[in-house]
Design a protein around this motif. Sequence first.
Motif, PDB file in Angstrom:
ATOM      1  N   ILE A  18      45.289  24.438 160.777  1.00 27.36           N
ATOM      2  CA  ILE A  18      45.928  23.719 161.830  1.00 27.36           C
ATOM      3  C   ILE A  18      46.396  24.725 163.165  1.00 27.36           C
ATOM      4  O   ILE A  18      46.404  24.391 164.167  1.00 27.36           O
ATOM      5  CB  ILE A  18      46.788  22.706 161.273  1.00 27.36           C
ATOM      6  CG1 ILE A  18      46.230  21.643 160.292  1.00 27.36           C
ATOM      7  CG2 ILE A  18      47.585  21.851 162.348  1.00 27.36           C
ATOM      8  CD1 ILE A  18      47.193  20.823 159.706  1.00 27.36           C
ATOM      9  N   VAL A 183      54.876  16.569 163.854  1.00 27.56           N
ATOM     10  CA  VAL A 183      53.488  15.842 163.759  1.00 27.56           C
ATOM     11  C   VAL A 183      53.529  15.982 161.880  1.00 27.56           C
ATOM     12  O   VAL A 183      53.765  16.699 161.151  1.00 27.56           O
ATOM     13  CB  VAL A 183      52.236  16.984 164.018  1.00 27.56           C
ATOM     14  CG1 VAL A 183      52.374  16.670 165.689  1.00 27.56           C
ATOM     15  CG2 VAL A 183      52.379  18.411 163.823  1.00 27.56           C
ATOM     16  N   PRO A 185      50.501  15.078 159.587  1.00 26.87           N
ATOM     17  CA  PRO A 185      48.884  14.843 159.367  1.00 26.87           C
ATOM     18  C   PRO A 185      48.840  14.460 157.877  1.00 26.87           C
ATOM     19  O   PRO A 185      49.602  14.408 156.885  1.00 26.87           O
ATOM     20  CB  PRO A 185      48.345  16.530 159.373  1.00 26.87           C
ATOM     21  CG  PRO A 185      49.515  17.312 160.113  1.00 26.87           C
ATOM     22  CD  PRO A 185      50.777  16.444 159.593  1.00 26.87           C
ATOM     23  N   VAL A 230      44.903  17.342 164.924  1.00 27.71           N
ATOM     24  CA  VAL A 230      46.453  17.650 165.259  1.00 27.71           C
ATOM     25  C   VAL A 230      46.668  18.529 166.157  1.00 27.71           C
ATOM     26  O   VAL A 230      47.707  18.299 167.068  1.00 27.71           O
ATOM     27  CB  VAL A 230      46.837  18.206 163.816  1.00 27.71           C
ATOM     28  CG1 VAL A 230      48.359  18.423 163.943  1.00 27.71           C
ATOM     29  CG2 VAL A 230      46.646  17.310 162.566  1.00 27.71           C
ATOM     30  N   CYS A 234      49.485  18.113 169.338  1.00 32.72           N
ATOM     31  CA  CYS A 234      50.155  19.162 169.776  1.00 32.72           C
ATOM     32  C   CYS A 234      50.447  19.525 171.275  1.00 32.72           C
ATOM     33  O   CYS A 234      51.200  19.981 171.944  1.00 32.72           O
ATOM     34  CB  CYS A 234      49.921  20.596 169.113  1.00 32.72           C
ATOM     35  SG  CYS A 234      50.409  20.404 167.079  1.00 32.72           S
ATOM     36  N   VAL A 252      49.320  11.722 162.010  1.00 33.05           N
ATOM     37  CA  VAL A 252      48.038  11.869 162.515  1.00 33.05           C
ATOM     38  C   VAL A 252      47.321  11.996 161.086  1.00 33.05           C
ATOM     39  O   VAL A 252      46.905  13.087 160.551  1.00 33.05           O
ATOM     40  CB  VAL A 252      47.643  13.296 163.142  1.00 33.05           C
ATOM     41  CG1 VAL A 252      46.274  13.346 163.869  1.00 33.05           C
ATOM     42  CG2 VAL A 252      48.691  13.731 164.317  1.00 33.05           C
TER      43      VAL A 252
END
Length: 259
Positions: A18, A183, A185, A230, A234, A252
């Motif tokens: 990521i 975030v 995920p 992701v 961002c 996400v």
Amino acid sequence: MGALDGKVACVTGGTRGIGRAAAEAFVREGAKVVINGRSEEKGKQAIAEMDAGDDVHFIGGDVKTREGCEAIVNGTVDHFGQIDILFANAGGASNHAPVVDLTDEAMQDSLVWNFWHTFWTMQTALKHMIPQQSGRIITMSSVEGKMGKPGLSIYVTAKHAINGLTKSAAQEVGTMGITVNSVCPGAIETDIMKAEGPPAAAAMGLDYQGLLDVFAEESAIKRLNETRDVAEICVLLASDAGAGITGSMISVDGGTSPY
């Protein structure tokens, strides 16, 4: 014109997965980017593969120490003259077990790798961002930062802690032109998932494919997300378009989390 023209970003754990996808997206949008990792060899390989010339720089270092985290962030400023975006992406967990069987060492390692690394890099970045009255901090949480899973408590605990830190920091710097978001995920089959997934699956009474199947089945899309999913979030959070988003835990996860 890119959404991040003139900005400088620092991405921990940025040589693969990521972090790498986010770094590439930041460069695409006009930012200069420092990527971090523990392996100089992987750093050199990532720089070569990204093929972005002087717009990308590698700083090696261990995020499991305060000194390493400070060196990564301050090194970004030393190299590019400023820091506008921090993506505290590095993290993981190993030696999963049910709570009754957990070792102190496993819990402590997860907290240092995930939570303390996020705190150390965030604190160091804020010392640069507050004087300039601008900045974007993105922390790496997880669907496990909103939910619990048996056998994964060391990771669940650390990611919940990151969300709490993110919300509090956002309240403190909200009037200073600085946003702080996480975030969250769902499961993504990165290199670290392939490495740490099998023992995590075993702690849940599953094999590795069974673990991936559980994550996919829990989602609304019935598949795993991908790193680019992701990365694009961002970019939004790092841009001017994200100025009104702070203190948020952005899922996400293909519709897995209930909130």
